[in-house]
Design an enzyme around this catalytic site. Structure first.
Site, short mmCIF file in Angstrom:
data_model
loop_
_atom_site.label_atom_id
_atom_site.label_comp_id
_atom_site.label_asym_id
_atom_site.label_seq_id
_atom_site.Cartn_x
_atom_site.Cartn_y
_atom_site.Cartn_z
CG HIS A 103 -0.56 0.32 2.48
ND1 HIS A 103 -0.23 -0.64 3.43
CD2 HIS A 103 -0.34 1.51 3.09
CE1 HIS A 103 0.16 -0.06 4.54
NE2 HIS A 103 0.10 1.25 4.37
CG ASP A 130 0.20 -3.98 2.74
OD1 ASP A 130 0.84 -3.46 1.80
OD2 ASP A 130 -0.64 -3.35 3.40
CB SER A 140 2.78 1.58 6.49
OG SER A 140 1.56 1.11 6.95
N1 ARG Z 1 -4.64 0.32 7.45
C1 ARG Z 1 -3.30 0.31 6.94
C2 ARG Z 1 -2.66 1.72 7.08
O1 ARG Z 1 -3.17 2.53 7.75
C3 ARG Z 1 -3.22 -0.24 5.53
C4 ARG Z 1 -4.11 0.36 4.54
C5 ARG Z 1 -3.99 -0.09 3.14
N2 ARG Z 1 -5.18 -0.75 2.65
C6 ARG Z 1 -6.35 -0.18 2.24
N3 ARG Z 1 -7.36 -0.92 1.96
N4 ARG Z 1 -6.50 1.11 2.09
O2 ARG Z 1 -2.19 2.34 6.19
N1 ASP Z 2 -1.15 1.28 7.83
C1 ASP Z 2 -0.45 2.34 8.53
C2 ASP Z 2 0.55 3.06 7.64
O1 ASP Z 2 0.32 3.19 6.47
C3 ASP Z 2 0.14 1.82 9.79
C4 ASP Z 2 -0.82 1.97 10.94
O2 ASP Z 2 -1.54 2.95 10.96
O3 ASP Z 2 -0.78 1.12 11.82
O4 ASP Z 2 1.51 3.64 8.08
#
Ligand code: ARG
Ligand code: ASP
Length: 706
Positions: A84, A220, A638
């Site tokens: 991502h 990911d 991330s």
């Molecule tokens: N929740 C994770 C972070 O905050 C991964 C997000 C990526 N995936 C998505 N479906 N947007 O970035």
């Molecule tokens: N998914 C998040 C990021 O993109 C990490 C998190 O918020 O735990 O940095």
């Protein structure tokens, strides 16, 4: 010396209390955390993790793009980060014909790696404590404005001097709400190329349904490479550049893990608000999160409908939708968590204890006695402005067309020049390029609905009417390449000026800028006072606390340590610390895009073609996919390396669990876990699925369990 002994004694008696929670400053690890870490199982020294000398682990950690972390995993500049985190870049490299999002990309050799215009990585080369230089002679009772100006001027001159002397980028940031200041020396590399990117059916497996949740089966990760010039120096893209030879790279450990193993994460957490007062938490819970959720829900409904309409629209919206959806869901989890955990009342109880402590000494009482009340009054006073500021960002600035309004000023400026043709050509190319990447029909639906929401909240008089919204899409030269061409071809500067000054997009964007400015003018004094008070409050909390406190995240390099471990999120329910490919295969559903795992991966699973990446799971061989640990992380973390006790890479961080989404405000080790991709899954996908073993072969792999 006495003070030192005293503080060390404090650290000793709270040793086990600080693990898990805390985003620690790497250059203070030796002083604050090393003993605790070693007692928990760390087998290397704080100096191995961070040293001013070249070659500590910090030289293998980097800022990836604008807001993620990445790490170097070979002596040829190979970088591992999240899928991502590379999504926007790879979306830009994709087209209907070459859809790397759906189909993935695995370079078969170095020659096939794809340049990524606009992408860069940054290393932190040195960190310096500049608190003394900034704060000398500055006191709490100085006039707010001159205090602020003085600090800002000193920071600027320190930064400029360091920039000149080092030739590096410099970032100077405040910690603990302006109680401390640190300067970061940064080296940026601009030639970064794509090496491997799994298809969405692996890299985004589970999509928004599984996002922010456990159990998780998302691969990911993505792989890039840094290039440098012949002298290993940062350089802009050139075919002559060669793979960068880093000062340090991570070894990869595929020997396996056990629950309870020591682990740590090293990266760039973006923003936390751990020390908010109860009124601050209340604002997020009751004012901001509900509004932002409501607005994003609308916006997403149009994006998602468009993406289903055609492949062209899928490519146009894939990365934009992922970004909007991510925080849409995060805020819901945060809200739920804060409610379930009664965060406001918990904070109130802590505040009462703090005040009781302050009351014990007249000087403390004088300094801290009214601090919580002062914050309460400020939060109340700014409520409406804060909401409007958020509505402007989430509603008025949401349509992509609005962002083209800024070209109005550029065109008007160039219009006064004798040689304006070149400028016009450049603007025209950029505007047309942007229009190509959006779907005006969808954008119009978003604008119509969101401007409506804004009017509903703040009244007709303060807003843009629907008639004017529609005109943006039917009458503006900024929404129509042909009209734009005609306008810019006009010989008379006067005609251009008149037409532009009536242009609906330009006018709307001007209106939004002025509204934003008005709100900020009202809001800023409250924000400055809040921050000033937090600075004082923070001093109090640090005096009061029996354990060392860590500064809130501010997108600077931090280390967190804890364990590989599962969780009991509710009574009678238990999360194991890992998931498997078998579990991912069982979730497969070819009818639902989010769960449409490639057939080839299913085949590998069925043939048990796991190479050396498998583990035993309930008596059968399987590949571990994701992993839970008790590490305090946030957005920005991330892509961060998850390491074992020897500093070897065992996973790549990418998310947190649903029960712990409120961790940015109210971290609780009993509810919070971070999620990472097990590095064995990463290597399995590269080697077996992507048939790109040459990438794995470049890494230093340790096969024994530590
Ligand atoms: N929740 C994770 C972070 O905050 C991964 C997000 C990526 N995936 C998505 N479906 N947007 O970035
Ligand atoms: N998914 C998040 C990021 O993109 C990490 C998190 O918020 O735990 O940095």
């Amino acid at each position: 010396m006495r003070k030192f002994i005293l503080t060390t004694a404090l650290f000793l008696c709270t040793l086990t209390a600080i693990a898990g929670e805390g985003m620690w400053l790497p250059f203070l690890l030796q002083q604050i955390n090393e003993k605790d870490m070693q007692a928990m199982g760390l087998k290397i020294s704080a100096e191995d993790i961070y040293s001013v000398k070249d070659g500590s682990l910090k030289d293998a950690v980097l800022i990836f793009g604008g807001g993620c972390t990445g790490e170097v995993v070979s002596n040829k500049g190979l970088v591992l980060t999240n899928h991502h985190c590379g999504y926007g870049t790879v979306n830009n490299l994709s087209s209907v014909k070459n859809d790397y999002l759906t189909d993935g990309f695995f370079a078969k050799s170095q020659e096939q790696e794809i340049p990524c215009p606009g992408l860069s990585v940054r290393f932190i080369r040195k960190i310096e404590d500049v608190t003394q230089s900034i704060m000398a002679g500055i006191t709490n009772d100085m006039d707010k404005k001159s205090r602020d100006e003085k600090i800002r001027a000193r920071a600027k001159s320190l930064r400029e001097k360091a920039e000149l002397e080092s030739g590096m980028e410099i970032s100077l940031k405040s910690f603990f709400y302006g109680n401390e200041y640190y300067m970061f020396y940064i080296e940026r590399y601009n030639d970064v190329r794509l090496v491997a990117f799994p298809p969405n059916g692996i890299g985004k497996y589970g999509g928004d349904t599984d996002n922010w949740a456990w159990p998780r089966h998302t691969g990911d990760f993505s792989v890039f490479r840094i290039y440098a010039d012949k002298n290993n120096k940062a350089a802009k893209y050139s075919v002559d550049n060669i793979p960068y030879n880093p000062k340090r790279h991570f070894k990869i450990n595929i020997g396996g893990l056990q629950e309870g193993d020591f682990s740590m994460v090293y990266g760039f957490p973006g923003r936390t608000q751990q020390y908010l007062t109860s009124d601050g938490i209340n604002e997020t819970m009751n004012i901001l999160d509900p509004a932002r959720i409501k607005i994003r829900e609308k916006r997403l409904s149009f994006m998602e409908a468009a993406m289903k309409e055609s492949k062209t629209n899928f490519i146009k919206y894939a990365s934009k939708q992922a970004r909007v959806a991510n925080y849409y869901k995060k805020w819901q989890g945060e809200l739920l968590g804060l409610k379930l955990n009664d965060a406001v009342n918990k904070k109130k109880a802590e505040e009462r204890k703090f005040l009781a402590w302050a009351r014990k000494s007249p000087s403390r009482w004088k300094k801290y006695g009214d601090i919580i009340d002062k914050q309460a009054a400020l939060y109340q006073n700014k409520e409406r402005n804060e909401l409007q500021y958020n509505y402007i960002r989430e509603c008025l600035k949401a349509p992509e067309l609005i962002s083209l309004g800024r070209y109005g000023d550029s065109i008007l400026q160039a219009n006064n020049k004798y040689s304006r043709e070149e400028d016009f050509k450049r603007f025209s190319k950029r505007i047309t390029g942007s229009l190509d990447r959006m779907d005006l029909n969808t954008d119009r639906k978003i604008a119509t609905a969101l401007y409506d929401m804004y009017r509903e909240e703040f009244g007709e008089e303060l807003a843009i009417s629907d008639r004017r919204v529609q005109a943006m899409y039917t009458q503006s030269a900024l929404s129509d390449p042909l009209k734009l061409k005609k306008l810019l071809a006009s010989q008379s500067p006067e005609a251009i000026k008149i037409a532009l000054e009536k242009d609906p997009v330009y006018l709307a964007s001007k209106f939004i800028d002025s509204e934003n400015k008005k709100v900020l003018t009202d809001l800023r004094p409250d924000l400055i006072s809040l921050n000033e008070n937090y600075r004082t409050y923070m001093q109090g909390l640090r005096e009061y606390s029996t354990k060392p406190l860590y500064p809130d995240a501010n997108f600077t390099l931090r280390l967190t340590y804890g364990k590989v471990e599962g969780l009991e999120p509710q009574d009678g329910m238990s999360y194991s610390h890992y998931t498997t490919l078998g579990g991912a295969v069982r979730k497969r559903n070819t009818e639902v895009e989010e769960f449409n795992m490639p057939q080839r991966l299913v085949d590998l699973y069925e043939k048990k073609d796991f190479g050396k990446y498998a583990t035993w799971h309930r008596g059968k061989k399987d590949v571990p996919v994701c992993m839970l640990s008790s590490l305090h992380t946030t957005g920005g973390n991330s892509g961060s390396p998850i390491m074992n006790a020897y500093g070897e890479l065992i996973g790549v961080n990418f998310d947190r669990i649903w029960e712990g989404t409120m961790s940015d405000i109210n971290y609780d080790i009993n509810l919070c876990r971070n999620i990472s991709v097990d590095v064995r899954y990463t290597l399995f996908i590269l080697d077996k699925f992507g048939q790109a073993k040459w990438i794995v072969d470049e890494m230093d792999i340790v096969e024994s369990r530590r």
